[in-house]
Write an enzyme that holds these catalytic residues in place. Structure first.
Site, PDB file in Angstrom:
ATOM      1  N   HIS A   1      40.930  30.923  30.993  1.00 51.40           N
ATOM      2  CA  HIS A   1      40.428  32.333  31.311  1.00 51.40           C
ATOM      3  C   HIS A   1      38.773  31.898  31.300  1.00 51.40           C
ATOM      4  CE1 HIS A   1      37.956  33.606  27.482  1.00 51.40           C
ATOM      5  NE2 HIS A   1      39.202  32.988  27.008  1.00 51.40           N
ATOM      6  N   CYS A   2      37.898  32.815  32.168  1.00 54.29           N
ATOM      7  CA  CYS A   2      36.649  32.861  31.967  1.00 54.29           C
ATOM      8  C   CYS A   2      36.098  34.295  31.689  1.00 54.29           C
ATOM      9  CB  CYS A   2      35.988  32.117  33.223  1.00 54.29           C
ATOM     10  SG  CYS A   2      36.314  32.833  34.804  1.00 54.29           S
ATOM     11  N   ALA A   3      34.883  34.470  32.308  1.00 54.84           N
ATOM     12  CA  ALA A   3      34.476  35.887  31.810  1.00 54.84           C
ATOM     13  C   ALA A   3      35.393  36.872  32.654  1.00 54.84           C
ATOM     14  CB  ALA A   3      32.995  36.206  32.248  1.00 54.84           C
TER      15      ALA A   3
ATOM     16  N   PHE B   1      37.998  36.905  29.718  1.00 51.12           N
ATOM     17  CA  PHE B   1      37.685  37.657  28.580  1.00 51.12           C
ATOM     18  C   PHE B   1      36.959  39.015  28.642  1.00 51.12           C
ATOM     19  CE2 PHE B   1      34.452  38.575  25.384  1.00 51.12           C
ATOM     20  CZ  PHE B   1      35.262  38.448  24.188  1.00 51.12           C
TER      21      PHE B   1
END
Ligand SMILES: [Zn+2]
Length: 130
Positions: free
Chosen positions: A69-71, A107
């Site tokens: 995952h990233c943001a 996130f």
């Protein structure tokens, strides 16, 4: 043969995590240091991700599912997940990791839906998702 990369929702991740076979890989860049993170996650920033793939492979030894995952899981998360899936396909001994997944909404989605986050400074985080 290229592996496919699929999406997973936060609630699916929580139930899958109970099997202890999942590693969560946060590929956000510097945001991780001032935002919180998902408990138990590894951190491999997207800007140096490619060169650190061998290190990541070692760090997740024994896990069979990786969740990136990233943001927002729109750009960095999916591109790192695909890069790692391709890397696994090129490796000869890749039998252990059989799923590469992306956390839907990243996130920010996790955090905004009220799920617990961790603010420790350990890399990888030693916390656990509750
Ligand atoms: Zn932590």
């Amino acid at each position: 043969m290229a592996r496919s990369v699929s999406y997973i929702t936060p609630s699916q991740l929580i139930s899958l995590n109970r099997t202890k076979s999942v590693a969560i890989v946060d590929v956000r860049d510097e945001e991780r240091s001032y935002d919180a993170h998902i408990a138990g996650s590894h951190h491999y920033a997207s800007d140096s991700f490619e060169e650190k793939m061998p290190e990541l492979l070692q760090a997740v030894e024994g896990k069979d599912t990786l969740v990136f995952h990233c943001a927002l899981s729109k750009v960095r998360g999916p591109s790192c997940a695909r890069m790692f899936a391709d890397y696994l396909s090129e490796m000869k001994d890749d039998a252990r990791i059989n799923k590469v997944m992306i956390l839907e909404r990243g996130f920010n989605g996790w955090h905004s839906s009220g799920r617990p986050v961790c603010r420790c400074t350990d890399i990888p985080c030693k916390g656990e998702i509750e």
